[in-house]
Design an enzyme around this catalytic site. Sequence first.
Site, mmCIF file in Angstrom:
data_model
loop_
_atom_site.group_PDB
_atom_site.id
_atom_site.type_symbol
_atom_site.label_atom_id
_atom_site.label_comp_id
_atom_site.label_asym_id
_atom_site.label_seq_id
_atom_site.Cartn_x
_atom_site.Cartn_y
_atom_site.Cartn_z
ATOM 1 N N ILE A 104 0.851 -1.188 0.000
ATOM 2 C CA ILE A 104 0.000 0.000 0.000
ATOM 3 C C ILE A 104 0.885 1.235 0.000
ATOM 4 O O ILE A 104 1.871 1.297 0.732
ATOM 5 C CB ILE A 104 -0.860 0.007 1.288
ATOM 6 C CG1 ILE A 104 -1.727 -1.264 1.354
ATOM 7 C CG2 ILE A 104 -1.714 1.279 1.381
ATOM 8 C CD1 ILE A 104 -2.070 -1.694 2.752
ATOM 9 N N CYS A 105 0.512 2.238 -0.815
ATOM 10 C CA CYS A 105 1.146 3.553 -0.695
ATOM 11 C C CYS A 105 0.053 4.596 -0.918
ATOM 12 O O CYS A 105 -1.116 4.316 -0.725
ATOM 13 C CB CYS A 105 2.332 3.712 -1.653
ATOM 14 S SG CYS A 105 1.877 3.796 -3.380
ATOM 15 N N ARG A 106 0.436 5.790 -1.323
ATOM 16 C CA ARG A 106 -0.563 6.846 -1.468
ATOM 17 C C ARG A 106 -1.447 6.609 -2.680
ATOM 18 O O ARG A 106 -2.661 6.700 -2.605
ATOM 19 C CB ARG A 106 0.137 8.208 -1.571
ATOM 20 C CG ARG A 106 -0.806 9.398 -1.466
ATOM 21 C CD ARG A 106 -0.053 10.704 -1.604
ATOM 22 N NE ARG A 106 0.422 10.885 -2.964
ATOM 23 C CZ ARG A 106 -0.252 11.528 -3.924
ATOM 24 N NH1 ARG A 106 -1.424 12.062 -3.652
ATOM 25 N NH2 ARG A 106 0.239 11.641 -5.127
ATOM 26 N N SER A 160 -0.601 3.989 -5.245
ATOM 27 C CA SER A 160 -0.280 2.640 -5.744
ATOM 28 C C SER A 160 0.901 2.609 -6.712
ATOM 29 O O SER A 160 1.256 1.574 -7.240
ATOM 30 C CB SER A 160 -1.486 1.883 -6.341
ATOM 31 O OG SER A 160 -1.848 2.354 -7.617
ATOM 32 N N MET A 172 -3.921 4.706 -0.815
ATOM 33 C CA MET A 172 -4.715 5.285 0.265
ATOM 34 C C MET A 172 -5.657 6.375 -0.235
ATOM 35 O O MET A 172 -6.654 6.676 0.417
ATOM 36 C CB MET A 172 -3.810 5.832 1.367
ATOM 37 C CG MET A 172 -3.086 4.750 2.156
ATOM 38 S SD MET A 172 -4.192 3.525 2.931
ATOM 39 C CE MET A 172 -4.804 4.475 4.347
#
Length: 104
Positions: free
Chosen positions: A65-67, A69, A93
């Site tokens: 997961i990141c901000r 993708s 996110m």
Amino acid sequence: MEEIKVITPEELQKKLEAGEKLELVDVREDEEVVFGMIPGAKHIRMGEIPANLDYFDKDKEYIFICRSSHRSGNVCHYLQEHGYKVRNMIGGMLAWTGETEYTE
């Protein structure tokens, strides 16, 4: 290059609500995770993944997961090349509407 498996935020939310035990790894920077992480996610910054390979077990699948993708996609490519089972949460996110928890 082999395609990376993905999961949507909605699919992930359903799995969590169903009580599935998932290996979630948030690769954002410290100043990003203060705005909330998916409950149960482990925070390992993208730049620290190579130094933390011993954390990962080749028998388990990890969801990254990141901000948005993008970074988690890069991490997925890197780990998949090293023989790990990975999945990228599409949209990151920014697309997550589920619960978040805040770390101190």
